[in-house]
Design an enzyme around this catalytic site. Structure first.
Site, PDB file in Angstrom:
ATOM      1  N   PRO A  76      37.610 -16.829  21.979  1.00 24.69           N
ATOM      2  CA  PRO A  76      38.153 -16.942  20.623  1.00 24.69           C
ATOM      3  C   PRO A  76      39.485 -16.231  20.461  1.00 24.69           C
ATOM      4  O   PRO A  76      39.705 -15.146  21.023  1.00 24.69           O
ATOM      5  CB  PRO A  76      37.070 -16.298  19.754  1.00 24.69           C
ATOM      6  N   CYS A  77      40.382 -16.867  19.680  1.00 28.03           N
ATOM      7  CA  CYS A  77      41.763 -16.406  19.608  1.00 28.03           C
ATOM      8  C   CYS A  77      42.104 -15.706  18.308  1.00 28.03           C
ATOM      9  O   CYS A  77      43.248 -15.317  18.115  1.00 28.03           O
ATOM     10  CB  CYS A  77      42.707 -17.595  19.784  1.00 28.03           C
ATOM     11  N   GLN A  78      41.147 -15.533  17.395  1.00 25.29           N
ATOM     12  CA  GLN A  78      41.498 -15.034  16.073  1.00 25.29           C
ATOM     13  C   GLN A  78      42.257 -13.716  16.125  1.00 25.29           C
ATOM     14  O   GLN A  78      43.143 -13.468  15.303  1.00 25.29           O
ATOM     15  CB  GLN A  78      40.248 -14.858  15.207  1.00 25.29           C
TER      16      GLN A  78
END
Length: 404
Positions: A76-78
């Site tokens: 995940p890149c958040q």
């Protein structure tokens, strides 16, 4: 020649299956916890085990999958995205990269895995002043790396005791879909990388329809040539910057190294902008994603328009302020009216088959639009993964084909 077998992490709508089934690859396992993609995976790949949360996958579960060649996952890149809070790898979501690497190491130990594919936003290059990508590239290679003085290039190579790491920023619009979607991909090869063709470091003219041309001499081609000894560097040693433009992995002209340090070779210099190197998701260099048509499904009144032939980066709209059936989505202008793109149109922007995400949800009812948008915004662009798979397959079987 047996089929390449792969394990997919953070599977989502399983774009890897859409890309690699075309190559005859076999998916041996997926890992997903979000209810909507779990429902899709159960419907589309009913015979493939879902291992659930990457934080809970055990060595025993990995070993039970049998032989594995490739592990793929876009952690995940958040916490790395310019649209997120930029907490970096210390963030709860983006820190899952370390779980991905743990799982790969287990697959390497128990199942013979050779390749790891990692994907994230280009904001990874600037997160924590570049130190986060140094952690990623260094952990993959098996050493410590320092941030280059001028920042990370859009392409490069790191070499360490774990093997060879290539990374490159690829834009989905180069591969035949009408979406600007820039993502950084890193591929680790823990096998016999010497003499094989590069995977990611190909001339732009071979990548897709309209990638920007490099100046003469800046394309990366040929084969990788082992210039290092067999002895690996000790953990914790610092990386060494090599000024040549990928010479020692493309021409074989580099001098012998003893691997007392991990080497990192920038393949091309990063693009300079007025306000620094390009860490944005959309290629503007300004650090803020641009949406060509800003269309709020919930609010009344006019929204600002700016329509282009190529759609901007599709986003999952999974942040704290977005409703699953609302928020800001890509839109199109028809005459004087504006509407958001349908899920089917978004599937086409990602290179997926029509209605791939239109499956029964966990309650057996048709999947709502909101979860479909989220799955699509979080997904890989299928043609990009197909191209990477073709390159891995060519490199994976290089020795066999050369001997034939």
């Amino acid at each position: 020649m047996s089929a390449i077998r792969y394990l997919s992490l953070f599977s989502g709508m399983e774009a890897a299956h859409l890309a690699w089934a075309l190559l005859g690859w076999e998916c041996v396992g997926v890992a997903e916890i979000d209810p909507a993609p779990c429902a899709l995976l159960a419907h589309r790949l009913p015979h493939v085990p879902n291992l659930g949360s990457v934080t809970e996958i055990t060595d025993e579960q990995i070993a039970a999958l049998g032989h594995i060649d490739v592990v793929i996952g876009g952690s995940p890149c958040q916490d790395l995205s310019v649209a997120g809070n930029r907490a970096g790898l210390a963030g709860a979501r983006s820190g899952l990269f370390h779980e991905q690497l743990r799982i790969f190491n287990a697959a390497r130990t128990f199942c013979g895995a050779r390749w790891l594919v990692w994907e994230n936003v280009p904001g990874a290059f600037s997160s924590n002043r570049g130190r986060d990508f140094a952690v990623v590239a260094g952990a993959l290679a098996g050493c410590e790396l320092d941030v280059p003085r001028d920042g990370w290039g859009n392409e490069g190579v790191a070499l360490g005791p774990n093997g060879l790491v290539e990374w490159s920023v690829l834009d989905a619009q180069w591969f035949g879909v009408a979406q600007r979607r820039r993502r950084v991909f890193a591929v680790l090869d823990t096998g016999d990388w010497a003499g094989r063709p590069p995977v990611l470091l190909e001339p732009d003219s071979l990548r897709g329809d309209s990638a920007p041309r490099r100046e003469t001499g800046e394309g990366v081609a040929g084969t990788l040539t082992r210039s290092a000894g067999e002895r690996g560097a000790e953990d914790g040693e610092r990386g060494q910057l090599i000024p040549e433009i990928a010479r020692c992995v493309t021409t074989g002209e580099a001098k012998r190294q003893d691997w007392e340090t991990c080497t990192i070779i920038p393949a091309v210099a990063h693009t300079l902008r007025a306000d620094g190197f390009d860490a944005s998701e959309d290629g503007t260099g300004r650090g803020t994603p641009l949406v060509p048509v800003a269309f709020d499904c919930k609010a009344s009144g006019r929204a600002g328009f700016g329509v282009g032939e190529i759609a901007s980066t599709m986003r999952s709209m999974g942040h704290a302020d977005s409703h699953q059936n609302g928020g800001s989505h890509l839109a199109v202008q028809q005459g004087m009216q504006v509407r958001r793109l349908t899920p089917r149109e978004c599937e086409r922007l990602q290179g997926a088959p029509d209605d791939w995400t239109l499956v029964p949800n966990a309650k057996g009812k048709p999947m709502a639009d909101g979860p479909r948008y989220k799955m699509l915004g979080n997904s890989f662009a299928v043609p990009v993964i197909t191209w990477i798979g073709e390159r891995i397959q060519m490199a994976h079987t290089y020795r066999q084909r050369a001997a034939a």
